[in-house]
Motif scaffolding. Structure first.
Motif, PDB file in Angstrom:
ATOM      1  N   UNK A 117       0.645  -1.235   0.015  1.00 38.22           N
ATOM      2  CA  UNK A 117       0.021   0.194  -0.035  1.00 38.22           C
ATOM      3  C   UNK A 117       0.960   1.420  -0.093  1.00 38.22           C
ATOM      4  N   UNK A 118       1.877   1.249   0.798  1.00 35.24           N
ATOM      5  CA  UNK A 118       2.922   2.445   0.967  1.00 35.24           C
ATOM      6  C   UNK A 118       3.643   2.633  -0.435  1.00 35.24           C
ATOM      7  N   UNK A 119       3.949   1.544  -1.114  1.00 32.46           N
ATOM      8  CA  UNK A 119       4.370   1.466  -2.542  1.00 32.46           C
ATOM      9  C   UNK A 119       3.311   1.684  -3.592  1.00 32.46           C
ATOM     10  N   UNK A 120       2.063   1.912  -3.216  1.00 31.01           N
ATOM     11  CA  UNK A 120       1.046   2.516  -4.210  1.00 31.01           C
ATOM     12  C   UNK A 120       0.987   1.201  -5.273  1.00 31.01           C
ATOM     13  N   UNK A 121       0.983   0.029  -4.801  1.00 32.09           N
ATOM     14  CA  UNK A 121       0.735  -1.001  -5.740  1.00 32.09           C
ATOM     15  C   UNK A 121      -0.721  -1.493  -5.706  1.00 32.09           C
ATOM     16  N   UNK A 122      -1.150  -1.996  -6.761  1.00 28.39           N
ATOM     17  CA  UNK A 122      -2.589  -2.590  -6.969  1.00 28.39           C
ATOM     18  C   UNK A 122      -2.478  -4.039  -7.437  1.00 28.39           C
TER      19      UNK A 122
END
Length: 368
Positions: A117-122
């Motif tokens: 989430x911190x690395x903005x993954x989806x």
């Protein structure tokens, strides 16, 4: 073939091709093949092996640790890589190099979701591991509801696969236990799929599982030792070709008189006039002390020469009293004829251990 002039591990890529093709022949055409290349590809060379298998069309790789996957990515490997035992401290590195984690506990799941989430993954691919009897790593069947609740609460990750590990697939005396594991895994997968609303890949079989339990091949199989030439049984060993051959040379020959001793702690004493050969390989190279004192052996001129005395850090001494040999002659520790599994059995261990113990200071030579 050129004469061996120093301690060398020869890696036969043609044998690797043969083993891959043989194991693939056991599968349905739509079953994916994961090659396990952890521990320097079972003591050989993970980069060279992975590049060769990638060219052959392997679907996935697996390593134990993030650092092993990092090495493969730095070498240009593009195939998906599953990290079987990732540590949370390495999750950022894992994501940066598009490696895929095995998630085996709620602590690991929570920490990976947080990092992703911190690395903005989806929809970052994760692999959910369930414990069906090995009792090493993995969720329990009763954990499914809580797992799905956490997955549905985030868009950062998505389950790419559900998997487990067979505990005794090579031992047909344990068939009942193995079938119970398979049945348990089927039930877990069915429950999780119904809760999650989509179908991740399923995988459970190792090399022996591929051979003995075709009903459990599912969507993918994971092969390690079989790729390197060992089928965990004498019958299957005949269908596979050992990839690694460990060779050395005779550095010096000594003539030993009765009651003279050889090596540290005077562990060997000559009963009569004997001849010994000193070979530049020792426990720092992977020939552990358990092979000393006639437990282990090498082959010179096709004849067995027992290791005498204690194994040294950089040398072993062998009895060549009845072998016509000279300094500089080739020594076979193991190869396709004198197999690593046979040497391992002499010291009450297994081929996995002796293969993965071969030191990185030993020269590697690739044969095609």
């Amino acid at each position: 073939m050129p004469k061996t002039t120093e301690t060398t591990l020869e890696i036969n890529l043609s044998a690797l091709t043969h083993n891959y093709s043989y194991l693939k022949s056991k599968l349905e055409s739509n079953t994916n093949f994961l090659a396990v290349v952890k521990a320097f590809a079972y003591g050989s060379d993970s980069v060279a092996v992975a590049k060769h298998l990638e060219a052959l069309g392997v679907d996935y790789f697996a390593v134990a640790y993030t650092s092993e996957g990092f090495v493969l990515r730095e070498a240009g490997i593009k195939t998906p890589i599953l990290v079987l035992h990732p540590q949370p401290t390495n999750f950022k590195t894992l994501i940066d190099h598009c490696l895929e984690p095995s998630i085996y506990s709620f602590k690991v799941l929570d920490e990976f979701i947080s990092t992703a989430s911190h690395c903005k993954q989806q929809d970052y691919p994760i692999h959910l591991k369930f414990n069906t009897g090995l009792n090493r790593l993995g969720f329990r069947a009763s954990d499914c509801n809580n797992i799905v609740e956490k997955l549905k609460a985030t868009a950062a990750v998505k389950a790419k696969s559900i998997f487990s590990h067979l505990a005794a697939s090579e031992d047909l005396n344990e068939k009942e236990f193995t079938l119970h594991q398979i049945s348990t895994f089927r039930a877990v997968a069915k429950n999780l799929e119904s809760l999650i609303g989509y179908k991740p890949w399923l995988h459970m079989c190792n090399t022996s599982g591929v051979i003995h339990y075709p009903e459990a091949h599912f969507d993918m199989v994971r092969c390690g030792i079989g790729l390197y030439g060992f089928g965990n049984s004498a019958n299957e060993d005949q269908n596979l070709n050992p990839v690694a051959s460990l060779k050395s040379v005779i550095s010096q020959i000594h003539k030993i008189k009765p009651n003279e001793t050889v090596g540290y702690n005077r562990a060997f004493m000559a009963e009569g006039h004997q001849k010994t050969a000193t070979i530049p390989i020792g426990h720092a190279d992977g020939i552990s002390r358990q092979y000393g004192n006639k437990q282990g052996f090498v082959f010179i001129k096709g004849l067995k020469a027992p290791i005498i005395g204690n194994v040294c850090m950089d040398m072993i001494m062998v009895d060549v009293t009845n072998i016509e040999c000279s300094e500089g002659d080739e020594v076979i520790i193991f190869d396709g004829i004198h197999k690593a599994s046979t040497l391992a059995e002499s010291a009450n261990t297994i081929s996995y251990e002796i293969l993965t113990a071969i030191s990185q200071r030993v020269k590697r030579k690739f044969l095609k």
